[in-house]
Design a protein around this motif. Structure first.
Motif, PDB file in Angstrom:
ATOM      1  N   GLY A  48     -43.888 -19.235  12.458  1.00 19.38           N
ATOM      2  CA  GLY A  48     -42.393 -19.472  13.137  1.00 19.38           C
ATOM      3  C   GLY A  48     -42.516 -20.297  14.168  1.00 19.38           C
ATOM      4  N   ILE A  49     -43.472 -20.076  15.191  1.00 20.34           N
ATOM      5  CA  ILE A  49     -43.583 -21.026  16.395  1.00 20.34           C
ATOM      6  C   ILE A  49     -44.230 -22.492  15.860  1.00 20.34           C
ATOM      7  CG2 ILE A  49     -44.868 -21.575  18.512  1.00 20.34           C
ATOM      8  CD1 ILE A  49     -42.560 -19.138  18.390  1.00 20.34           C
ATOM      9  N   ALA A  50     -45.254 -22.357  15.123  1.00 21.65           N
ATOM     10  CA  ALA A  50     -45.648 -23.730  14.427  1.00 21.65           C
ATOM     11  C   ALA A  50     -44.457 -24.478  13.869  1.00 21.65           C
ATOM     12  CB  ALA A  50     -46.698 -23.249  13.425  1.00 21.65           C
ATOM     13  N   ALA A  51     -43.734 -23.586  13.094  1.00 22.51           N
ATOM     14  CA  ALA A  51     -42.523 -24.676  12.298  1.00 22.51           C
ATOM     15  C   ALA A  51     -41.682 -25.386  13.401  1.00 22.51           C
ATOM     16  CB  ALA A  51     -41.662 -23.824  11.399  1.00 22.51           C
ATOM     17  N   SER A  52     -41.237 -24.415  14.526  1.00 23.40           N
ATOM     18  CA  SER A  52     -40.309 -24.876  15.493  1.00 23.40           C
ATOM     19  C   SER A  52     -40.827 -26.153  16.365  1.00 23.40           C
ATOM     20  CB  SER A  52     -39.800 -23.624  16.433  1.00 23.40           C
ATOM     21  OG  SER A  52     -40.849 -23.408  17.266  1.00 23.40           O
ATOM     22  N   THR A  53     -42.244 -26.138  16.691  1.00 21.22           N
ATOM     23  CA  THR A  53     -42.706 -26.972  17.485  1.00 21.22           C
ATOM     24  C   THR A  53     -43.446 -28.125  16.569  1.00 21.22           C
ATOM     25  OG1 THR A  53     -44.826 -25.781  17.744  1.00 21.22           O
ATOM     26  CG2 THR A  53     -43.165 -25.372  19.165  1.00 21.22           C
ATOM     27  N   ARG A  54     -43.346 -28.156  15.220  1.00 21.18           N
ATOM     28  CA  ARG A  54     -43.921 -29.287  14.457  1.00 21.18           C
ATOM     29  C   ARG A  54     -45.221 -29.290  14.692  1.00 21.18           C
ATOM     30  NH1 ARG A  54     -38.816 -31.067  16.119  1.00 21.18           N
ATOM     31  NH2 ARG A  54     -37.140 -31.592  14.693  1.00 21.18           N
ATOM     32  N   CYS A  55     -45.983 -28.367  14.483  1.00 22.06           N
ATOM     33  CA  CYS A  55     -47.245 -28.531  14.382  1.00 22.06           C
ATOM     34  C   CYS A  55     -47.980 -27.602  13.494  1.00 22.06           C
ATOM     35  CB  CYS A  55     -48.165 -28.042  15.525  1.00 22.06           C
ATOM     36  SG  CYS A  55     -48.073 -26.146  16.156  1.00 22.06           S
ATOM     37  N   SER A  56     -49.144 -27.442  12.898  1.00 18.84           N
ATOM     38  CA  SER A  56     -49.722 -26.328  11.986  1.00 18.84           C
ATOM     39  C   SER A  56     -50.051 -25.149  12.659  1.00 18.84           C
ATOM     40  CB  SER A  56     -50.809 -27.125  11.405  1.00 18.84           C
ATOM     41  OG  SER A  56     -52.019 -27.255  12.296  1.00 18.84           O
ATOM     42  N   LYS A  57     -50.011 -24.181  11.853  1.00 18.48           N
ATOM     43  CA  LYS A  57     -50.045 -22.779  12.433  1.00 18.48           C
ATOM     44  C   LYS A  57     -51.759 -22.645  12.915  1.00 18.48           C
ATOM     45  CE  LYS A  57     -50.778 -20.413   8.078  1.00 18.48           C
ATOM     46  NZ  LYS A  57     -50.195 -19.311   7.339  1.00 18.48           N
ATOM     47  N   SER A  58     -52.554 -23.632  12.201  1.00 20.26           N
ATOM     48  CA  SER A  58     -53.981 -23.578  12.526  1.00 20.26           C
ATOM     49  C   SER A  58     -54.299 -24.190  13.994  1.00 20.26           C
ATOM     50  CB  SER A  58     -54.949 -24.263  11.575  1.00 20.26           C
ATOM     51  OG  SER A  58     -54.522 -25.771  11.482  1.00 20.26           O
ATOM     52  N   THR A  59     -53.466 -25.123  14.377  1.00 20.54           N
ATOM     53  CA  THR A  59     -53.310 -25.571  15.945  1.00 20.54           C
ATOM     54  C   THR A  59     -53.252 -24.355  16.837  1.00 20.54           C
ATOM     55  OG1 THR A  59     -52.637 -27.611  15.276  1.00 20.54           O
ATOM     56  CG2 THR A  59     -52.287 -26.914  17.533  1.00 20.54           C
ATOM     57  N   LEU A  60     -52.381 -23.544  16.526  1.00 23.00           N
ATOM     58  CA  LEU A  60     -51.950 -22.341  17.398  1.00 23.00           C
ATOM     59  C   LEU A  60     -53.296 -21.571  17.429  1.00 23.00           C
ATOM     60  CD1 LEU A  60     -48.222 -21.723  16.978  1.00 23.00           C
ATOM     61  CD2 LEU A  60     -49.404 -23.037  18.602  1.00 23.00           C
ATOM     62  N   TYR A  61     -53.494 -21.053  16.249  1.00 20.79           N
ATOM     63  CA  TYR A  61     -54.734 -20.013  15.965  1.00 20.79           C
ATOM     64  C   TYR A  61     -56.135 -20.500  16.745  1.00 20.79           C
ATOM     65  CZ  TYR A  61     -52.039 -16.997  12.853  1.00 20.79           C
ATOM     66  OH  TYR A  61     -51.270 -15.948  12.630  1.00 20.79           O
ATOM     67  N   ARG A  62     -56.055 -21.877  16.706  1.00 17.78           N
ATOM     68  CA  ARG A  62     -57.390 -22.357  17.358  1.00 17.78           C
ATOM     69  C   ARG A  62     -57.327 -22.135  18.711  1.00 17.78           C
ATOM     70  NH1 ARG A  62     -57.051 -26.795  14.068  1.00 17.78           N
ATOM     71  NH2 ARG A  62     -56.215 -27.997  15.735  1.00 17.78           N
ATOM     72  N   GLN A  63     -56.285 -22.451  19.553  1.00 18.65           N
ATOM     73  CA  GLN A  63     -55.895 -22.042  20.833  1.00 18.65           C
ATOM     74  C   GLN A  63     -55.965 -20.638  21.288  1.00 18.65           C
ATOM     75  OE1 GLN A  63     -55.787 -24.875  22.914  1.00 18.65           O
ATOM     76  NE2 GLN A  63     -56.173 -26.133  20.974  1.00 18.65           N
ATOM     77  N   TRP A  64     -55.264 -20.015  20.604  1.00 18.97           N
ATOM     78  CA  TRP A  64     -54.842 -18.489  21.162  1.00 18.97           C
ATOM     79  C   TRP A  64     -55.324 -17.320  20.044  1.00 18.97           C
ATOM     80  CZ3 TRP A  64     -51.071 -22.546  21.822  1.00 18.97           C
ATOM     81  CH2 TRP A  64     -51.295 -22.942  22.880  1.00 18.97           C
ATOM     82  N   LYS A  65     -55.834 -17.526  18.798  1.00 26.62           N
ATOM     83  CA  LYS A  65     -56.290 -16.576  18.033  1.00 26.62           C
ATOM     84  C   LYS A  65     -55.271 -15.637  17.526  1.00 26.62           C
ATOM     85  CE  LYS A  65     -60.700 -15.805  18.222  1.00 26.62           C
ATOM     86  NZ  LYS A  65     -61.206 -16.622  17.225  1.00 26.62           N
ATOM     87  N   THR A  66     -54.453 -14.811  18.269  1.00 24.04           N
ATOM     88  CA  THR A  66     -53.516 -13.976  18.003  1.00 24.04           C
ATOM     89  C   THR A  66     -52.298 -13.968  18.840  1.00 24.04           C
ATOM     90  OG1 THR A  66     -54.090 -12.356  19.866  1.00 24.04           O
ATOM     91  CG2 THR A  66     -55.589 -12.290  17.920  1.00 24.04           C
ATOM     92  N   LYS A  67     -51.282 -13.654  18.220  1.00 23.92           N
ATOM     93  CA  LYS A  67     -49.833 -13.465  18.869  1.00 23.92           C
ATOM     94  C   LYS A  67     -50.120 -12.757  20.217  1.00 23.92           C
ATOM     95  CE  LYS A  67     -46.275 -11.241  17.736  1.00 23.92           C
ATOM     96  NZ  LYS A  67     -44.962 -10.531  17.213  1.00 23.92           N
ATOM     97  N   PRO A  68     -50.403 -11.861  20.443  1.00 27.07           N
ATOM     98  CA  PRO A  68     -50.660 -11.151  21.955  1.00 27.07           C
ATOM     99  C   PRO A  68     -51.311 -12.249  22.923  1.00 27.07           C
ATOM    100  CG  PRO A  68     -50.906  -9.640  20.223  1.00 27.07           C
ATOM    101  CD  PRO A  68     -51.063 -10.884  19.329  1.00 27.07           C
ATOM    102  N   GLN A  69     -52.351 -12.944  22.580  1.00 27.43           N
ATOM    103  CA  GLN A  69     -53.038 -13.695  23.321  1.00 27.43           C
ATOM    104  C   GLN A  69     -52.204 -15.080  23.498  1.00 27.43           C
ATOM    105  OE1 GLN A  69     -56.877 -14.902  22.065  1.00 27.43           O
ATOM    106  NE2 GLN A  69     -57.725 -12.943  21.856  1.00 27.43           N
ATOM    107  N   PHE A  70     -51.346 -15.342  22.681  1.00 24.20           N
ATOM    108  CA  PHE A  70     -50.388 -16.553  22.780  1.00 24.20           C
ATOM    109  C   PHE A  70     -49.596 -16.185  23.843  1.00 24.20           C
ATOM    110  CE2 PHE A  70     -47.320 -19.412  20.468  1.00 24.20           C
ATOM    111  CZ  PHE A  70     -47.337 -20.349  21.407  1.00 24.20           C
TER     112      PHE A  70
END
Length: 204
Positions: A48-70
């Protein structure tokens, strides 16, 4: 349960993070915290965050790996004392200014605390980050305001009410939505300080 530690050496993690500008990273942090306020922690997803910020979810997972870390990273990005610079030369006026400052951000912070309420009991890292972001800096700044009042001779150092002032100030912010069904705004908090805080300190 605690957030999982990031895999790999710190240098590799730093390299991954360096691909994002600070502005873009803050955009992600703002988005996840806003969605938590609006939808609750459990309903927020990396997708959902990836969609709202217009990025791929893989970008978020590369940075923070899990939702709690994010979420922990997003909370820590906000760590600052928002009334740490208050110093009018008067303890009474400093407390009024602190009340106005608290009132300006209390709605957003109270919503965030409410939305994270259950999650922080399950995740030690999340609880620590929440306290570091929303509680510790403000308590430290408020204690400094009180210390200066003592130093100026406006109040004695062993006044029995001093240790309770931070709990009073922050307690009323958290309690008002439950008691009155609305958030504590600057006017309400200044009235509270004038009626319940200053008199007990012997200030006008």
């Amino acid at each position: 349960m605690t957030s999982q530690a990031a895999d790999g050496p710190e240098t590799a993690a730093a390299s991954r993070r360096s691909k994002l500008t600070r502005e873009r990273e803050q955009e992600f942090f703002d988005a996840v915290l806003e969605q938590i306020r609006e939808c609750g922690y459990e309903a927020v997803t990396m997708e959902g965050i990836a969609a709202s910020t217009r990025c791929s979810k893989s970008t978020l997972y590369r940075q923070w790996k899990t939702k709690p870390q994010f979420v922990v990273a997003a909370l820590r990005s906000r760590r600052k004392a928002r009334f740490g610079g208050i110093d009018t030369g008067s303890l009474a006026e400093d407390l009024r200014e602190a009340a106005r400052a608290v009132g300006r951000w209390s709605t957003n912070d109270t919503k965030l605390l409410q939305a994270l309420g259950h999650a922080v009991t399950q995740d030690v890292d999340l609880a620590k980050a929440l306290r570091e972001a929303l509680v510790d800096p403000e308590i430290a700044a408020l204690k400094e305001i009180l210390r200066r009042g003592v130093e100026r001779g406006e109040i004695v150092a062993d006044h029995p009410a001093l240790e309770y002032i931070p709990a009073q100030m922050f307690g009323v912010v958290r309690a008002r939505p439950v008691v009155d069904g609305e958030y504590a705004d600057p006017d309400y908090l200044v009235r509270f300080v004038e009626a319940a805080v200053l008199p007990v300190l012997g200030l006008t």
